[in-house]
Design a protein around this motif. Structure first.
Motif, PDB file in Angstrom:
ATOM      1  N   PRO A  27       0.830  -1.211   0.000  1.00  0.00           N
ATOM      2  CA  PRO A  27       0.000   0.000   0.000  1.00  0.00           C
ATOM      3  C   PRO A  27       0.863   1.259   0.000  1.00  0.00           C
ATOM      4  CG  PRO A  27       0.138  -0.892   2.210  1.00  0.00           C
ATOM      5  CD  PRO A  27       0.846  -1.871   1.321  1.00  0.00           C
ATOM      6  N   PRO A  28       0.269   2.432  -0.289  1.00  0.00           N
ATOM      7  CA  PRO A  28       1.016   3.691  -0.171  1.00  0.00           C
ATOM      8  C   PRO A  28       1.632   3.827   1.222  1.00  0.00           C
ATOM      9  CG  PRO A  28      -1.058   4.082  -1.283  1.00  0.00           C
ATOM     10  CD  PRO A  28      -1.098   2.657  -0.810  1.00  0.00           C
ATOM     11  N   GLY A  29       2.853   4.325   1.259  1.00  0.00           N
ATOM     12  CA  GLY A  29       3.582   4.454   2.521  1.00  0.00           C
ATOM     13  C   GLY A  29       4.556   3.327   2.753  1.00  0.00           C
ATOM     14  N   SER A  30       4.436   2.217   1.995  1.00  0.00           N
ATOM     15  CA  SER A  30       5.351   1.093   2.162  1.00  0.00           C
ATOM     16  C   SER A  30       6.774   1.520   1.809  1.00  0.00           C
ATOM     17  CB  SER A  30       4.943  -0.076   1.273  1.00  0.00           C
ATOM     18  OG  SER A  30       3.653  -0.540   1.613  1.00  0.00           O
ATOM     19  N   ILE A  31       7.731   1.072   2.609  1.00  0.00           N
ATOM     20  CA  ILE A  31       9.139   1.397   2.373  1.00  0.00           C
ATOM     21  C   ILE A  31       9.757   0.232   1.608  1.00  0.00           C
ATOM     22  CG2 ILE A  31      11.313   2.071   3.435  1.00  0.00           C
ATOM     23  CD1 ILE A  31       9.661   2.997   5.879  1.00  0.00           C
ATOM     24  N   VAL A  32      10.359   0.530   0.458  1.00  0.00           N
ATOM     25  CA  VAL A  32      10.790  -0.519  -0.453  1.00  0.00           C
ATOM     26  C   VAL A  32      12.218  -0.272  -0.925  1.00  0.00           C
ATOM     27  CG1 VAL A  32       8.418  -0.892  -1.252  1.00  0.00           C
ATOM     28  CG2 VAL A  32       9.899   0.716  -2.485  1.00  0.00           C
ATOM     29  N   VAL A  33      12.784  -1.302  -1.551  1.00  0.00           N
ATOM     30  CA  VAL A  33      14.061  -1.174  -2.261  1.00  0.00           C
ATOM     31  C   VAL A  33      13.763  -1.382  -3.740  1.00  0.00           C
ATOM     32  CG1 VAL A  33      16.388  -2.073  -2.567  1.00  0.00           C
ATOM     33  CG2 VAL A  33      15.361  -2.034  -0.282  1.00  0.00           C
ATOM     34  N   ALA A  34      14.197  -0.415  -4.562  1.00  0.00           N
ATOM     35  CA  ALA A  34      13.911  -0.467  -5.995  1.00  0.00           C
ATOM     36  C   ALA A  34      15.219  -0.426  -6.779  1.00  0.00           C
ATOM     37  CB  ALA A  34      13.024   0.714  -6.390  1.00  0.00           C
ATOM     38  N   PRO A  35      15.260  -1.115  -7.927  1.00  0.00           N
ATOM     39  CA  PRO A  35      16.461  -1.055  -8.763  1.00  0.00           C
ATOM     40  C   PRO A  35      16.508   0.254  -9.551  1.00  0.00           C
ATOM     41  CG  PRO A  35      14.807  -2.421  -9.811  1.00  0.00           C
ATOM     42  CD  PRO A  35      14.223  -1.998  -8.492  1.00  0.00           C
ATOM     43  N   VAL A  67      10.408  -5.357   0.059  1.00  0.00           N
ATOM     44  CA  VAL A  67       9.494  -4.533   0.841  1.00  0.00           C
ATOM     45  C   VAL A  67       9.866  -4.712   2.306  1.00  0.00           C
ATOM     46  CG1 VAL A  67       7.098  -4.035   1.447  1.00  0.00           C
ATOM     47  CG2 VAL A  67       7.661  -4.838  -0.862  1.00  0.00           C
ATOM     48  N   TYR A  68      10.245  -3.634   2.975  1.00  0.00           N
ATOM     49  CA  TYR A  68      10.690  -3.732   4.367  1.00  0.00           C
ATOM     50  C   TYR A  68       9.523  -4.080   5.289  1.00  0.00           C
ATOM     51  CZ  TYR A  68      15.332  -1.797   3.429  1.00  0.00           C
ATOM     52  OH  TYR A  68      16.612  -1.604   2.984  1.00  0.00           O
ATOM     53  N   ASP A  69       9.848  -4.878   6.300  1.00  0.00           N
ATOM     54  CA  ASP A  69       8.842  -5.289   7.285  1.00  0.00           C
ATOM     55  C   ASP A  69       8.775  -4.257   8.409  1.00  0.00           C
ATOM     56  OD1 ASP A  69       6.956  -6.715   8.676  1.00  0.00           O
ATOM     57  OD2 ASP A  69       8.409  -8.080   9.606  1.00  0.00           O
ATOM     58  N   VAL A  70       8.375  -3.047   8.046  1.00  0.00           N
ATOM     59  CA  VAL A  70       8.165  -1.969   9.027  1.00  0.00           C
ATOM     60  C   VAL A  70       6.824  -1.327   8.678  1.00  0.00           C
ATOM     61  CG1 VAL A  70      10.613  -1.502   9.436  1.00  0.00           C
ATOM     62  CG2 VAL A  70       9.429  -0.306   7.598  1.00  0.00           C
ATOM     63  N   PRO A  71       6.176  -0.675   9.643  1.00  0.00           N
ATOM     64  CA  PRO A  71       4.881  -0.044   9.340  1.00  0.00           C
ATOM     65  C   PRO A  71       5.022   0.978   8.216  1.00  0.00           C
ATOM     66  CG  PRO A  71       5.265  -0.107  11.712  1.00  0.00           C
ATOM     67  CD  PRO A  71       6.543  -0.529  11.066  1.00  0.00           C
ATOM     68  N   PRO A  72       4.083   1.024   7.285  1.00  0.00           N
ATOM     69  CA  PRO A  72       4.116   2.048   6.227  1.00  0.00           C
ATOM     70  C   PRO A  72       4.002   3.451   6.827  1.00  0.00           C
ATOM     71  CG  PRO A  72       2.501   0.324   5.719  1.00  0.00           C
ATOM     72  CD  PRO A  72       2.929   0.116   7.145  1.00  0.00           C
ATOM     73  N   LEU A  73       4.540   4.444   6.122  1.00  0.00           N
ATOM     74  CA  LEU A  73       4.358   5.829   6.543  1.00  0.00           C
ATOM     75  C   LEU A  73       2.872   6.163   6.423  1.00  0.00           C
ATOM     76  CD1 LEU A  73       7.344   7.749   4.882  1.00  0.00           C
ATOM     77  CD2 LEU A  73       7.297   6.443   7.012  1.00  0.00           C
ATOM     78  N   ALA A  74       2.286   6.633   7.516  1.00  0.00           N
ATOM     79  CA  ALA A  74       0.836   6.876   7.551  1.00  0.00           C
ATOM     80  C   ALA A  74       0.465   8.040   6.639  1.00  0.00           C
ATOM     81  CB  ALA A  74       0.392   7.165   8.979  1.00  0.00           C
ATOM     82  N   GLU A  75      -0.806   8.090   6.256  1.00  0.00           N
ATOM     83  CA  GLU A  75      -1.256   9.122   5.327  1.00  0.00           C
ATOM     84  C   GLU A  75      -1.034  10.536   5.853  1.00  0.00           C
ATOM     85  OE1 GLU A  75      -5.032  10.509   2.564  1.00  0.00           O
ATOM     86  OE2 GLU A  75      -5.295   8.869   3.989  1.00  0.00           O
ATOM     87  N   PRO A  76      -1.295  10.847   7.153  1.00  0.00           N
ATOM     88  CA  PRO A  76      -1.025  12.216   7.611  1.00  0.00           C
ATOM     89  C   PRO A  76       0.433  12.631   7.420  1.00  0.00           C
ATOM     90  CG  PRO A  76      -2.417  11.065   9.195  1.00  0.00           C
ATOM     91  CD  PRO A  76      -1.959  10.044   8.203  1.00  0.00           C
ATOM     92  N   ALA A 298      12.790  15.915  14.619  1.00  0.00           N
ATOM     93  CA  ALA A 298      11.868  14.918  15.180  1.00  0.00           C
ATOM     94  C   ALA A 298      10.457  15.095  14.643  1.00  0.00           C
ATOM     95  CB  ALA A 298      11.852  15.027  16.710  1.00  0.00           C
ATOM     96  N   LEU A 299      10.208  16.217  14.000  1.00  0.00           N
ATOM     97  CA  LEU A 299       8.868  16.534  13.506  1.00  0.00           C
ATOM     98  C   LEU A 299       8.411  15.604  12.386  1.00  0.00           C
ATOM     99  CD1 LEU A 299       6.582  18.579  13.782  1.00  0.00           C
ATOM    100  CD2 LEU A 299       7.888  20.141  12.354  1.00  0.00           C
ATOM    101  N   PHE A 300       9.366  15.031  11.646  1.00  0.00           N
ATOM    102  CA  PHE A 300       9.006  14.223  10.477  1.00  0.00           C
ATOM    103  C   PHE A 300       9.092  12.719  10.743  1.00  0.00           C
ATOM    104  CE2 PHE A 300      10.096  18.342   8.761  1.00  0.00           C
ATOM    105  CZ  PHE A 300       9.124  18.541   7.789  1.00  0.00           C
ATOM    106  N   LEU A 301       9.244  12.326  11.988  1.00  0.00           N
ATOM    107  CA  LEU A 301       9.338  10.902  12.293  1.00  0.00           C
ATOM    108  C   LEU A 301       7.960  10.239  12.160  1.00  0.00           C
ATOM    109  CD1 LEU A 301      11.775  11.099  15.339  1.00  0.00           C
ATOM    110  CD2 LEU A 301      12.300  10.481  12.975  1.00  0.00           C
ATOM    111  N   PRO A 302       7.935   8.921  11.888  1.00  0.00           N
ATOM    112  CA  PRO A 302       6.658   8.238  11.596  1.00  0.00           C
ATOM    113  C   PRO A 302       5.916   7.775  12.846  1.00  0.00           C
ATOM    114  CG  PRO A 302       8.473   6.732  11.247  1.00  0.00           C
ATOM    115  CD  PRO A 302       9.099   8.047  11.628  1.00  0.00           C
TER     116      PRO A 302
END
Length: 721
Positions: A27-35, A67-76, A298-302
């Motif tokens: 889903p949107p927000g997922s942290i991935v590795v791309a070539p 696809v990293y196994d961490v929570p996606p960046l939330a929509e806000p 710290a303002l931009f942390l997820p």
């Protein structure tokens, strides 16, 4: 076809489309590795409708690698990144990078080897080893950390490891943080504090966006008030973010927090090791870190479940980032609170005019604390006219201030001398030929620092040892310092009061939270009689035995023609005055000035805060300056002067003719060279109603300039250098 649009961390690239694994949920927000060619790049999946890219056929899409196994960046948070990039005219990838500052945080669980004392005393006990064991006590950490804590070399610690006095311990670097207890040590609040705290508690409990200005005089107990809002967020299972303007303020805040909630919050600042950043980031992203205190980054942390944002010392100009993404953390904090639908508290004893205006028109709700906690009185402020009461030749402290310091020493009370100028002297010149030492990379004078025996540039960091002979006329021992810095004032204090125990507090001496904690401990223990410091000591500190403040040069901040010069000087002197008399003993403040009739000085002495702000606000309104108008700086820089000048002229010639907008310049920047790059500036002045970002985006987007030229846009500038 499972097509996804990926925003890579490389700011030179736009978004790219990739093929997601057929059986994977990305889903949107997922942290991935791309070539990307032969390389692998970290990126975040974004909504296709928000980012345009070149359309390519499905058959040309390359697959995502991981696809990293961490929570996606939330929509806000994604919308905050969108907004920040759009408002501050910055590459969106550069903003995204602030949300993903640690690549190691994305990997799985890790361990690290730390060390601790075993209790054994080695047969060979040198003085250094004895000192190390005494200072380490129950501390645990890396070899370098233990060596710094014990003030010994790494070799001493390694020797103690071999001797069995210190042992290695394998620890997970993702160990959970202890949860703060909202009911650990609830304070007894005074009626005004209780009323303010109840309002904030209700706002946290109700949820929803509600911006507050907590306007309380120095020493009124603002921190205890917003601590109650944090306690309510903890009871709701929500996270809280507290922003502080200076890393040096973090350590005192951690101690106050621990006394109230039973453990320290999670800290986030540039002084953290990579392993500490990883641990904090992962705990923040999972929601396990319940309270985070940090600098503006710290303002931009997820945050997983944000319930409250607090911006302490919200007036501070250091919340404005001057390089990279040039955002103002105070304003972005309000926007994040709006997107997250949570309350935000801007706390200050001297709110900025922009913040006051938002409260005036009802956008922010103002909560006032007009009196100091515990019935303590505000300090008396008096001006010392340096024309009528000049210091002795070669000295900088007026006789009246010297007598007050002497009386304070006799009473066993502490004194603070404030001068917002680091080093020994701001300028060094040759008395024979007049040669002035200038930085080779910047149009700035080299500042003498006698503590480290160096001439330093405060803009690029260039350093050199002071030469014995003048490089121009070769005359030896002809170099003289001009003007005072805090080190020179400290020398004068030691000459006047040789028995007094002094401390210099600047970013040169307090460069980490640990150093700040050491300073606070010495002050609390009564080991320091006189502090000589810069703006680093103007805020956040509470020393009950500090009763006298001397402002060495109140005129210093009024020069330069800065839009906010008078306001900033007023804030600084108010803040440093607020360090005096915070306990049971009354405080006194003496302000040295050549212009005692200046509006800033008159307002400080008379206590007419509202009158000063009203006059400043009216002047801004009349000139249509912020917050009643808009400014944007355009800074052109290049290692080649001709390229910088020609590009700036091109931008100036093509400036659009837009109603309610004027473009001034180009002209050489006051700091015409910085870090080896020649600089030109243009200033855009527009009506508040004009979407100046769209105008500038269209204007600059049509132009081409050499690759070696940088063009940066500073929206809502605070620096005009």
């Amino acid at each position: 076809m499972n097509r996804v649009r990926v925003l890579l961390l490389n700011a030179a690239l736009g978004p790219l489309d990739y093929r997601a694994p057929r059986d994977a949920d990305v889903p949107p927000g997922s942290i991935v590795v791309a070539p990307l060619g032969p390389r692998q790049e970290v990126g975040v999946v974004w909504e296709p409708e928000r980012l345009e890219t070149e359309e390519v056929g499905d058959n040309r899409l390359r697959p995502l690698l991981h696809v990293y196994d961490v929570p996606p960046l939330a929509e806000p948070l994604r919308r905050l990144i969108d907004w920040t990039a759009d408002y501050y005219l910055s590459p969106i990838a550069a903003v995204l990078r602030m949300a993903l500052p640690s690549s190691s945080a994305l990997d799985g669980a890790r361990t690290v080897t730390e060390y601790r004392a075993t209790g054994l005393v080695p047969d060979r006990l040198t003085p250094q080893r004895a000192q190390a064991l005494e200072r380490i006590e129950s501390r645990q950490g890396l070899i370098r950390e233990l060596a710094l804590a014990a003030d010994v070399s790494d070799g001493v610690i390694r020797g103690l490891v071999k001797a069995g006095a210190i042992e290695a311990v394998e620890v997970t670097i993702d160990a959970p943080f202890p949860p703060p207890d909202p009911d650990h040590a609830a304070p007894a609040l005074e009626p005004a504090q209780q009323e303010a705290a109840s309002e904030f508690v209700t706002a946290v409990r109700s949820g929803g966006f509600s911006p507050y200005l907590l306007d309380g005089v120095t020493g009124s107990g603002k921190t205890e008030v917003y601590f109650e809002a944090i306690a309510e967020a903890l009871r709701q299972g929500k996270q809280t973010l507290v922003l502080l303007p200076e890393i040096a303020l973090t350590e005192p805040f951690l101690k106050r927090f621990a006394a109230r909630f039973g453990c320290e919050p999670v800290a986030w600042h540039s002084g953290l090791r990579q392993s500490q950043r990883r641990r904090a980031w992962r705990a923040i992203s999972t929601g396990d870190a319940k309270v985070v205190v940090g600098a503006r980054s710290a303002l931009f942390l997820p945050y997983r479940s944000l319930g409250l944002i607090v911006v302490d010392e919200a007036h501070e100009t250091s919340f404005k980032q001057e390089e990279g993404v040039q955002y103002h953390a105070r304003d972005v904090a309000v926007m994040r609170a709006k997107l997250e639908e949570v309350p935000v508290i801007l706390a200050s004893a001297t709110p900025a005019i922009e913040t006051r205006q938002m409260a005036e028109i009802g956008v922010y709700k103002e909560v006032k604390l007009p009196a100091r906690f515990g019935g303590a009185d505000m300090p008396e402020i008096a001006a010392i006219d340096l024309i009528q009461d000049p210091p002795m030749r070669g000295r900088w402290l007026a006789p009246t201030l010297v007598r007050e310091i002497e009386a304070n020493l006799e009473a066993g009370e502490q004194t603070l001398l404030f001068l917002n100028r680091r080093g020994y002297a701001p300028l060094t010149l040759c008395r024979t030929c007049g040669h002035r030492f200038q930085c080779p990379n910047c149009t700035a004078w080299m500042v003498e620092h006698r503590l480290v025996s160096r001439l330093a540039c405060h803009h690029c960091g260039h350093m050199m040892p002071p030469p014995r002979a003048c490089p121009e006329c070769k005359d030896e021992d002809s170099l003289v310092p001009c003007g005072p810095g805090v080190e020179r004032i400290a020398d004068e204090v030691r000459a006047l009061f040789p028995d007094a125990r002094t401390a210099i507090v600047t970013s040169d001496t307090i460069w980490s939270p640990a150093k700040a904690a050491e300073f606070v401990g010495r002050m609390d223990a009564g080991e320091i009689d006189i502090v000589i410091g810069t703006q680093l000591v103007t805020k956040g500190y509470h020393f009950p035995n500090l009763t006298l403040v001397g402002v060495v040069d109140a005129d210093l901040g009024l020069s330069g023609g800065d839009l906010r010069a008078a306001e900033r000087s007023f804030q600084q002197i108010c803040q440093v005055s607020g360090r005096a008399g915070r306990g049971e003993k009354p405080g006194r403040v003496f302000v040295q000035t050549h212009e005692p009739a200046a509006p800033v000085i008159s307002a400080l002495v008379s206590g007419d805060v509202e009158g000063f702000y009203a006059a400043e606000t009216d002047a801004r309104r009349e000139a249509a300056m912020p917050p009643f108008g808009r400014l944007a700086g355009i800074i052109v820089s290049s290692e080649d002067l001709a390229e910088a000048t020609e590009t700036a002229r091109l931008i100036g010639r093509t400036a659009p003719k837009v109603e309610n907008m004027a473009v001034f310049g180009p002209a050489p920047a006051p700091l015409a060279m910085l870090r080896g790059r020649h600089r030109q500036r243009l200033l855009v002045h527009a009506a508040r109603s004009l979407d100046v970002q769209d105008v500038i985006r269209d204007w600059l987007g049509k132009l081409d300039w050499p690759r070696s030229v940088r063009v940066a846009v500073d929206v809502d500038p605070y620096s005009f250098l």
